[in-house]
Structure formats: structure tokens, C-alpha cells
Design an enzyme around this catalytic site. Structure first.
Site, PDB file in Angstrom:
ATOM      1  N   ILE A  80       7.170   7.432 -27.232  1.00 16.77           N
ATOM      2  CA  ILE A  80       7.927   8.994 -26.979  1.00 16.77           C
ATOM      3  C   ILE A  80       7.232   9.968 -27.168  1.00 16.77           C
ATOM      4  O   ILE A  80       5.782  10.185 -26.903  1.00 16.77           O
ATOM      5  CB  ILE A  80       8.064   9.004 -28.490  1.00 16.77           C
ATOM      6  CG1 ILE A  80       8.046   7.294 -29.766  1.00 16.77           C
ATOM      7  CG2 ILE A  80       7.968   9.968 -29.429  1.00 16.77           C
ATOM      8  CD1 ILE A  80       7.553   7.487 -31.045  1.00 16.77           C
TER       9      ILE A  80
ATOM     10  N   GLU B  25      -3.851  -4.169 -29.556  1.00 18.99           N
ATOM     11  CA  GLU B  25      -4.786  -3.827 -28.839  1.00 18.99           C
ATOM     12  C   GLU B  25      -5.429  -5.403 -28.408  1.00 18.99           C
ATOM     13  O   GLU B  25      -5.441  -5.984 -29.069  1.00 18.99           O
ATOM     14  CB  GLU B  25      -5.588  -2.890 -29.655  1.00 18.99           C
ATOM     15  CG  GLU B  25      -5.399  -1.693 -30.284  1.00 18.99           C
ATOM     16  CD  GLU B  25      -5.004  -0.648 -29.154  1.00 18.99           C
ATOM     17  OE1 GLU B  25      -5.684  -0.606 -27.777  1.00 18.99           O
ATOM     18  OE2 GLU B  25      -4.436  -0.373 -28.941  1.00 18.99           O
TER      19      GLU B  25
ATOM     20  N   LYS C  95      -5.083   7.854 -33.678  1.00 15.50           N
ATOM     21  CA  LYS C  95      -3.317   8.235 -33.456  1.00 15.50           C
ATOM     22  C   LYS C  95      -3.483   9.274 -34.507  1.00 15.50           C
ATOM     23  O   LYS C  95      -3.210  10.325 -33.472  1.00 15.50           O
ATOM     24  CB  LYS C  95      -2.291   7.170 -32.777  1.00 15.50           C
ATOM     25  CG  LYS C  95      -2.584   6.295 -31.836  1.00 15.50           C
ATOM     26  CD  LYS C  95      -1.335   5.321 -32.365  1.00 15.50           C
ATOM     27  CE  LYS C  95      -1.336   3.982 -31.179  1.00 15.50           C
ATOM     28  NZ  LYS C  95      -0.618   3.138 -31.677  1.00 15.50           N
TER      29      LYS C  95
ATOM     30  N   ASP D  92      -6.233   1.697 -35.433  1.00 17.85           N
ATOM     31  CA  ASP D  92      -5.178   2.624 -34.160  1.00 17.85           C
ATOM     32  C   ASP D  92      -4.842   3.755 -35.075  1.00 17.85           C
ATOM     33  O   ASP D  92      -4.107   4.491 -34.095  1.00 17.85           O
ATOM     34  CB  ASP D  92      -4.878   1.241 -33.621  1.00 17.85           C
ATOM     35  CG  ASP D  92      -3.636   1.326 -32.434  1.00 17.85           C
ATOM     36  OD1 ASP D  92      -4.111   1.967 -31.416  1.00 17.85           O
ATOM     37  OD2 ASP D  92      -2.497   2.050 -33.156  1.00 17.85           O
TER      38      ASP D  92
ATOM     39  N   VAL E 179      -0.416  -2.513 -20.089  1.00 17.66           N
ATOM     40  CA  VAL E 179       0.110  -0.896 -19.608  1.00 17.66           C
ATOM     41  C   VAL E 179      -0.379  -0.626 -17.888  1.00 17.66           C
ATOM     42  O   VAL E 179       0.935  -0.095 -17.116  1.00 17.66           O
ATOM     43  CB  VAL E 179      -1.038   0.174 -20.405  1.00 17.66           C
ATOM     44  CG1 VAL E 179      -0.249   2.005 -19.868  1.00 17.66           C
ATOM     45  CG2 VAL E 179      -0.811   0.253 -22.121  1.00 17.66           C
TER      46      VAL E 179
HETATM   47  P1  NDP Z   1      -5.133  -4.703 -21.322  1.00 21.98           P
HETATM   48  O1  NDP Z   1      -6.202  -4.943 -22.010  1.00 21.98           O
HETATM   49  O2  NDP Z   1      -4.005  -5.145 -21.376  1.00 21.98           O
HETATM   50  O3  NDP Z   1      -6.227  -4.373 -20.150  1.00 21.98           O
HETATM   51  C1  NDP Z   1      -7.484  -3.690 -19.471  1.00 21.98           C
HETATM   52  C2  NDP Z   1      -6.903  -3.796 -18.562  1.00 21.98           C
HETATM   53  O4  NDP Z   1      -8.439  -3.154 -18.488  1.00 21.98           O
HETATM   54  C3  NDP Z   1      -7.949  -5.165 -17.797  1.00 21.98           C
HETATM   55  O5  NDP Z   1      -6.776  -5.138 -16.522  1.00 21.98           O
HETATM   56  C4  NDP Z   1      -8.549  -5.236 -17.762  1.00 21.98           C
HETATM   57  O6  NDP Z   1      -9.121  -6.232 -16.123  1.00 21.98           O
HETATM   58  C5  NDP Z   1      -9.555  -3.577 -16.900  1.00 21.98           C
HETATM   59  N1  NDP Z   1     -10.840  -3.634 -17.247  1.00 21.98           N
HETATM   60  C6  NDP Z   1     -11.475  -3.534 -18.265  1.00 21.98           C
HETATM   61  N2  NDP Z   1     -12.609  -3.756 -18.055  1.00 21.98           N
HETATM   62  C7  NDP Z   1     -13.368  -2.839 -17.363  1.00 21.98           C
HETATM   63  C8  NDP Z   1     -13.918  -2.368 -16.384  1.00 21.98           C
HETATM   64  N3  NDP Z   1     -14.924  -2.267 -16.501  1.00 21.98           N
HETATM   65  N4  NDP Z   1     -13.216  -1.882 -14.955  1.00 21.98           N
HETATM   66  C9  NDP Z   1     -12.390  -2.207 -14.022  1.00 21.98           C
HETATM   67  N5  NDP Z   1     -11.517  -3.006 -15.196  1.00 21.98           N
HETATM   68  C10 NDP Z   1     -11.703  -2.914 -16.447  1.00 21.98           C
HETATM   69  O7  NDP Z   1      -5.208  -2.974 -21.801  1.00 21.98           O
HETATM   70  P2  NDP Z   1      -3.662  -2.185 -22.056  1.00 21.98           P
HETATM   71  O8  NDP Z   1      -2.977  -2.046 -20.817  1.00 21.98           O
HETATM   72  O9  NDP Z   1      -3.101  -2.891 -23.025  1.00 21.98           O
HETATM   73  O10 NDP Z   1      -4.344  -1.057 -22.621  1.00 21.98           O
HETATM   74  C11 NDP Z   1      -5.042   0.303 -22.022  1.00 21.98           C
HETATM   75  C12 NDP Z   1      -5.127   1.177 -22.487  1.00 21.98           C
HETATM   76  O11 NDP Z   1      -4.084   1.199 -22.579  1.00 21.98           O
HETATM   77  C13 NDP Z   1      -5.926   0.735 -23.891  1.00 21.98           C
HETATM   78  O12 NDP Z   1      -7.038   2.481 -24.367  1.00 21.98           O
HETATM   79  C14 NDP Z   1      -5.011   0.744 -25.062  1.00 21.98           C
HETATM   80  O13 NDP Z   1      -5.451   1.694 -25.886  1.00 21.98           O
HETATM   81  C15 NDP Z   1      -3.458   2.085 -24.648  1.00 21.98           C
HETATM   82  N6  NDP Z   1      -2.499   1.688 -25.022  1.00 21.98           N
HETATM   83  C16 NDP Z   1      -2.588   0.987 -24.977  1.00 21.98           C
HETATM   84  C17 NDP Z   1      -1.144   0.626 -25.613  1.00 21.98           C
HETATM   85  C18 NDP Z   1      -0.442  -0.407 -25.261  1.00 21.98           C
HETATM   86  O14 NDP Z   1       0.567  -1.347 -26.025  1.00 21.98           O
HETATM   87  N7  NDP Z   1      -0.699  -2.105 -25.024  1.00 21.98           N
HETATM   88  C19 NDP Z   1       0.367   1.336 -25.306  1.00 21.98           C
HETATM   89  C20 NDP Z   1      -0.635   2.306 -25.672  1.00 21.98           C
HETATM   90  C21 NDP Z   1      -2.096   2.697 -25.797  1.00 21.98           C
HETATM   91  P3  NDP Z   1      -8.600  -7.292 -15.655  1.00 21.98           P
HETATM   92  O15 NDP Z   1      -7.056  -7.818 -15.894  1.00 21.98           O
HETATM   93  O16 NDP Z   1      -9.549  -8.117 -14.704  1.00 21.98           O
HETATM   94  O17 NDP Z   1      -9.627  -8.421 -17.215  1.00 21.98           O
HETATM   95  N1  HSE Z   2      -1.760  -1.640 -30.107  1.00 24.26           N
HETATM   96  C1  HSE Z   2      -0.962  -0.613 -30.516  1.00 24.26           C
HETATM   97  C2  HSE Z   2       0.526  -0.725 -31.346  1.00 24.26           C
HETATM   98  C3  HSE Z   2      -0.321   0.025 -28.910  1.00 24.26           C
HETATM   99  O1  HSE Z   2       0.531  -1.646 -31.560  1.00 24.26           O
HETATM  100  O2  HSE Z   2       0.705   0.470 -31.542  1.00 24.26           O
HETATM  101  C4  HSE Z   2       0.042   1.111 -28.752  1.00 24.26           C
HETATM  102  O3  HSE Z   2      -0.817   2.451 -28.943  1.00 24.26           O
END
Ligand code: NDP
Ligand code: HSE
Length: 442
Positions: free
Chosen positions: A137, A191, A206, A202, A15
């Protein structure tokens, strides 16, 4: 000159990197649309050496979350790391430092929403979380504001893109469950811990958020009855298809005279049901209001760019001051509403799909029919299939559909069946769901 709004992003994974991409590539057009200049001042990750799908200027990349919090020119913190304890501490610290917060973290809001919202009010700041439910959405704002005139009696949602993708692939291409999950992970839908997707957690996170907003009561995550998709096999999806059903992991909040029912379960819906054609990573949510009747929200519920779309919308709402006003006026968040009252469990009455694995010898089918009869459950159909290749195992699958029966009675019958010598393995039980009827006012 445009007003400058400083942005600090903590977390640059699926994200976060999509948010960075939009800010870097669309910055000018966002300014032209809003008159606001969003300045990306900090991107915080764990590993600054990791390759990223977007070029982040070196001088703003760091692994120290204290930097954006200490920077007086950073106004909005985007929490995009996931998890519960670390983001909770970060958000509370950001609020104490006078920052507004945008988050996509449904786990955090479902489990700790009350204290976080209370802390934001105390600090005179706001929390925006459109991306936490339904990915791209614009759902939260639509239900909160667009449906304010309505008493909402039911919400039915496909809220997990990963599960919907897996179920779609298993049915369409007979891909195994584990291969379909690996694809969803590869595509950035899942996730960090995909167990949260497939075990229904999850969707429940939601649902706790969405139901609280729709029903205007605090809906407790722990009161949601949750079952995931891990025990489903291609056999179930094909048998359902033959019977005219599609299987969806549905998150349901429904008002009854004796309380609210909150469930996340695999559910068979008729192919004509409005949610039946929602495929792949798409989410869809049906909301039933007493004035508006049925409204259906549809879009990509997972993946970096769709989720970033909702995150940027929140950033704009915060930057323009709209979010602060809405947040301070709203009495419908977990720190300000009464707890919901719940219907006792097991009262749901519907038709059920059962798959029973039987030893391949005479009499087994008769025994399960007897158990159902003894429990007063009427059989609507009974089909014995040849074992399907993808299912594995020695059992012969027998598929039974029941007439409308009470959940608790069906569970008792399943327990009795499981104790029969002829029955092998777990009895799979999937409720069916008819389309919800609009209230008579609509
Ligand atoms: P990712 O696992 O892809 O990314 C997590 C990021 O957080 C990485 O860049 C990681 O660093 C960084 N990180 C983790 N711990 C720390 C810390 N302690 N300090 C600093 N940086 C940290 O997660 P997503 O992008 O998939 O998801 C992010 C959030 O969005 C979550 O809450 C998820 O539930 C939510 N979400 C995700 C969706 C999806 O489709 N993926 C959709 C809707 C919500 P590094 O890259 O260096 O490891
Ligand atoms: N892991 C979640 C999903 C991301 O598959 O719907 C969106 O919240």
C-alpha cells in the site's frame, strides 16, 4: 539514452527475490515509464547455493555485502535482510560509501530510525522506506505528502498480514491457530521469526513509524502497549461472531486532550465497521484528518510481490531524485521532531469482551458476576457456551460483555476473578471499538 542507475540488493528471500523478478522481467517497461535504466549489479545472500524462485545471473550473486558498497557504479542499496544489528551496520556503511538506501525493515526503523536518518543527512544521502509499513500500500507517501494539510487525530490500522490471515482462517474455517500460522509462513507473509508477527511486535514497529509521520512527533516504540493474538482461541472468534463482532489485531494511535495513546491489541469491531471486512493477508489503515475526514488505505500488507511493488516505487523515487529532495526538506522524521507526550495508561473507556473458564459446578457464574458488580462494572450480556472442540481443556467458557468501563477497572476485576477457585486458566479480555467520529471540521 536512458540514465543508468546501478542497484545492489542485499537479501534475496521472500521480498528480495520478488524485487529481482520485477527488475529482470519488467526492466524495459520501467525504463519506458521513467527514462531510467535500472541495472541490477549485485545480489547478496547468505547461501549462494540455495535454490531461489528466480534465476539470478551467477556473475552478480555473492555472499559478500562489501562488493556492492565498493562498486562506484552501484548507486542504490536495497536492504532486504531483516533484523536490526547487521542491517544497521550495513546501512551506515552504505551511507558512508555514498549510496542511497531503500529498506523494508520496520524493526530497524522503529528501533534505530533516529540515528539512521541522522547518518543519511550527514552523508547527504537519503533513506526510502515505503515498504516498511503496509506492504504494497502506498501509505507512507500518502500520509506524509497527500495529507500534509491535515491535523491527524487518529490512525487505526490492521498492519500485520500474518495475524489477519490467521484470524480470518480461524474464524472462517475453524483452522487451529498453529495450522493457520504454518500456512502464513508457507505463503511468505511471516517474519523470519514469526513470534514478531503473532505477539504484536511487528504491528508495533509499523505503528511507531506510521504514527510518527502522521502525528509529526517522534513516537517511541517502547511507549506502545502491545498484546498479540497468541492467547485467542476459535471459541473467542465464534463467540464474537455471535455477538456481531469481528476480531482484528488493531494498531491504534489516537490523540487525546492529555496526550497520545499508542496501542496494539486484539480488538472486537462491529461487522459494520469499515475495517471489519479486511480479510486474509490484507492490511487496511484508517487515517482521520481534520480537513479531509476519514481516509481508508487498503491493500496487500505482506508477501513478496506486493512488498516488492513498494520497494521498486522507492527505487524510482530515489533514482529520479525525488526522494533526496523530500528527505532533505522533511522535518518529520525521528531525528528532527519532538518526542510525543503520552496519555497515562489504563484510561481507555470502552465495552469489553471477557472469556472466563469456569469449573463445571454450581455458583461459579454468580461469583464472577459479583466480582464485576463489586468493581462497578455493568454486565451487557452473559453467555455460557458448551466447550468448543478446538479450545480443549476442561473449563466451561463463560462469555461476558460489559458496558463501557475503564480499562484499569476491568484489569482489576480480572485480577480478582483470576483468584477465584472456580476460575480455570487465564481470563481473556478483548476491548471493543466503535467507529471513530470524524472531527467537526471535516
Ligand atoms: P527472508 O527471511 O525471506 O529473506 C532474508 C534474506 O536475507 C535471505 O535471502 C538471506 O539469505 C538474506 N540474509 C540474511 N542475513 C544476511 C546477511 N548477513 N548477509 C547477506 N544476506 C543475508 O526475509 P523477507 O524477504 O521476508 O524480509 C526481508 C525484509 O523485508 C525484512 O526486514 C522484513 O521485515 C521486510 N518485509 C517483509 C515482508 C514480507 O511479506 N515477507 C513485507 C514487508 C517487509 P539466504 O537466502 O541465503 O538465507
Ligand atoms: N510479517 C509481516 C506481516 C510482513 O505479516 O504483515 C509485512 O510487513
Amino acid at each position: 539514452m536512458a540514465d543508468k542507475i546501478g542497484i545492489g540488493i542485499i537479501g534475496c528471500g521472500a521480498v528480495g527475490s520478488a524485487v529481482v523478478r520485477i527488475l529482470l522481467e519488467q526492466g524495459r517497461s520501467l525504463t519506458a515509464r521513467t527514462g531510467l535504466d535500472l541495472e541490477l549489479r549485485h545480489v547478496i545472500v547468505q547461501d549462494t547455493h540455495k535454490e531461489r524462485p528466480v534465476d539470478i545471473p551467477k556473475d552478480i550473486l555473492s555472499n559478500d555485502p562489501a562488493q556492492p558498497l565498493a562498486d562506484p557504479d552501484t548507486h542504490i542499496i536495497l536492504e532486504l535482510i531483516g533484523g536490526v544489528d547487521t542491517p544497521m551496520d550495513l546501512i551506515l556503511e552504505a551511507l558512508r560509501c555514498g549510496k542511497d538506501v531503500v529498506t523494508a525493515n520496520k524493526a530497524l526503523l522503529a528501533l534505530r530510525g533516529g540515528p539512521i536518518f541522522a547518518a543519511a543527512r550527514e552523508a547527504g544521502r537519503c533513506i526510502a522506506f515505503e515498504a516498511a509499513v503496509g506492504g504494497g500500500i502506498p501509505l507512507i507517501e500518502s500520509v506524509r505528502r497527500g495529507l500534509i494539510a491535515n491535523e491527524i487525530d487518529a490512525v487505526y490500522g490492521i498492519l500485520n498480514g500474518t495475524c489477519n490471515y490467521i484470524l480470518t482462517r480461524m474464524l472462517e474455517s475453524e483452522v487451529s491457530y498453529s495450522d493457520a500460522l504454518a500456512e502464513a509462513q508457507q505463503l511468505g507473509y511471516a517474519e523470519a521469526d514469526p513470534t514478531l508477527d503473532v505477539d504484536g511486535t511487528d504491528s508495533a514497529h509499523k505503528l511507531a513509524i506510521l504514527a510518527s509521520i502522521a502525528m509529526r512527533k517522534t513516537c517511541d516504540y517502547d511507549r506502545i502497549s502491545v498484546r498479540g493474538i497468541t492467547d485467542l482461541e476459535v471459541t473467542d472468534l465464534l463467540a464474537g461472531d455471535e455477538l456481531g463482532y469481528v476480531c482484528k489485531l488493531l494498531a491504534i494511535a489516537q490523540k487525546h486532550d492529555n496526550g497520545l495513546d499508542l496501542t496494539v491489541h486484539p480488538t472486537f469491531i462491529r461487522k459494520s465497521h469499515p475495517l471489519a471486512s479486511v480479510a486474509g493477508p490484507f492490511n487496511a489503515v484508517s487515517v482521520y484528518g481534520h480537513a479531509v475526514g476519514h481516509t481508508l488505505f487498503y491493500g496487500r500488507g505482506a508477501g513478496g510481490m506486493p512488498t516488492a511493488s513498494a520497494v521498486i516505487a522507492d527505487v524510482m523515487e530515489v533514482a529520479t531524485g525525488n526522494a533526496a529532495r523530500t528527505f532533505s526538506q522533511l522535518t518529520r522524521l525521528a531525528d528532527r521532531t519532538d518526542a510525543a507526550t503520552y496519555r497515562p495508561s489504563g484510561e481507555n473507556e470502552t465495552a469489553f469482551y471477557l472469556r472466563v473458564g469456569l469449573e463445571d459446578r454450581p455458583g461459579g457464574m454468580a461469583r464472577i458476576a459479583t466480582v464485576l458488580g463489586d468493581h462497578g462494572i455493568s454486565i451487557a450480556s452473559l453467555v455460557q457456551h458448551e466447550p468448543h472442540q478446538a479450545s480443549g481443556g476442561d473449563a466451561v467458557p463463560v462469555v461476558v460483555t460489559t458496558r463501557e468501563s475503564k480499562d484499569s477497572t476491568v484489569q482489576a476485576a480480572i485480577k480478582a476473578m483470576s483468584e477465584l477457585d472456580a476460575v480455570i486458566g487465564q481470563v481473556i479480555c478483548i476491548p471493543t471499538l466503535d467507529e471513530h467520529v470524524e472531527s467537526s471540521h471535516a
